[in-house]
Enzyme design. Structure first.
Site, PDB file in Angstrom:
ATOM      1  N   SER A 180       0.894  -1.153   0.080  1.00 61.33           N
ATOM      2  CA  SER A 180      -0.016   0.179   0.024  1.00 61.33           C
ATOM      3  C   SER A 180       0.842   1.368   0.018  1.00 61.33           C
ATOM      4  O   SER A 180       2.109   1.389   0.327  1.00 61.33           O
ATOM      5  CB  SER A 180      -0.994   0.001   1.313  1.00 61.33           C
ATOM      6  N   TYR A 233      -2.281  -0.365  10.272  1.00 60.01           N
ATOM      7  CA  TYR A 233      -2.261  -0.792   8.934  1.00 60.01           C
ATOM      8  C   TYR A 233      -1.217  -0.381   8.116  1.00 60.01           C
ATOM      9  O   TYR A 233      -0.434  -1.293   7.359  1.00 60.01           O
ATOM     10  CB  TYR A 233      -3.447  -0.242   8.247  1.00 60.01           C
TER      11      TYR A 233
END
Length: 258
Positions: free
Chosen positions: A142, A155
């Protein structure tokens, strides 16, 4: 170009969203597709849709955090085709919060899926790829792995780990003919986004969707099929000279935001 004929692919978290688009595209390009997903309903549906369209797909109800379940599933895949050529580590979960409002339970949950899950599947995958004479691994990281994103503490931590695992695998197994790369998307319009908006902004979904879309300079969120196209390239023979790389696909987010 970009044919996956005579190749066997395992794709985790392929019951919906990005993973489903990758599975569908790989099947259209000729791969034998094996879907690992904990959501039995969506996993079976994804496999059925591929088979109905003339592809070859199999579904396994597997929690990627369970190493023995993962190893068993990869054994089944290998026994079916006597090869494993492609692994896409797409399964992952999200969490919104800073350090202070991330609980120990939250942290353990994300680490078990996003980090241990990639470890488990990569461990199983590398073993089978060595027996198959090589292969290609794509890990879904990501932009949060390399940028500071507000309220994404847990995350970002896990996606940073995914990125560095990518580099380690690429380095350690280059001599075995195994390539490993990462894809780092920005916001992509998936069922997760819709669910997040419904839960947190009831009655304001359209307004917030537009606001989130415009945080990317290109003016919209990515589409799952656009991520799938990049994954196809990285798993095809056309990318044979590429390993140990991280590809951002973000509508200009990381370089054009000021």
């Amino acid at each position: 170009m970009f044919t996956l004929s005579q190749k066997t692919a395992v794709i985790t978290g392929a019951g919906k969203g990005i993973g489903k688009s990758i599975a569908q595209l790989f099947a259209r390009q000729g791969a034998d597709v094996h879907i690992l997903d904990l959501d039995e309903e969506s996993g079976q549906q994804a496999a059925a849709e591929i088979n109905d369209a003339g592809g070859d797909a199999h579904y396994y109800c597997v929690n990627v955090a369970d190493q023995q379940a993962v190893l068993d599933a990869f054994d089944q895949v290998y026994d079916t085709h006597n090869r494993l050529n492609i692994l896409v580590n797409n399964a992952g979960i999200a969490h919104i919060g800073t350090l202070e409002n991330t609980t120990e339970e939250d942290m353990d949950r994300l680490l078990s899926v996003n980090v241990k899950g990639v470890y488990n599947c990569s461990l199983a995958g590398v073993k089978k790829m060595k027996e198959s004479g090589g292969g290609a691994i794509v890990n879904m990281a990501s932009i949060a792995a390399t940028l500071g994103i507000p309220e994404r503490f847990a995350y970002s931590t896990t996606k940073g780990a995914v990125l560095t695992m990518t580099y380690s695998i690429a380095k350690d197994y280059i001599g075995d003919g195994i390539r490993c790369n990462a894809i780092s998307p920005a916001r992509v319009h998936t069922p997760f986004v819709d669910g997040y908006l419904e839960e947190n902004y009831p009655g304001q979904e359209d307004e917030m969707f537009e606001k989130l879309s415009k945080t990317q300079p290109i003016g919209r969120m990515g589409k799952p099929e656009e991520i799938a196209g990049l994954a196809l390239y990285l798993c095809s023979d056309e990318s044979a000279f590429i390993t140990g790389s991280n590809y951002t696909i973000d509508g200009g987010f990381t370089t054009l935001n000021t």
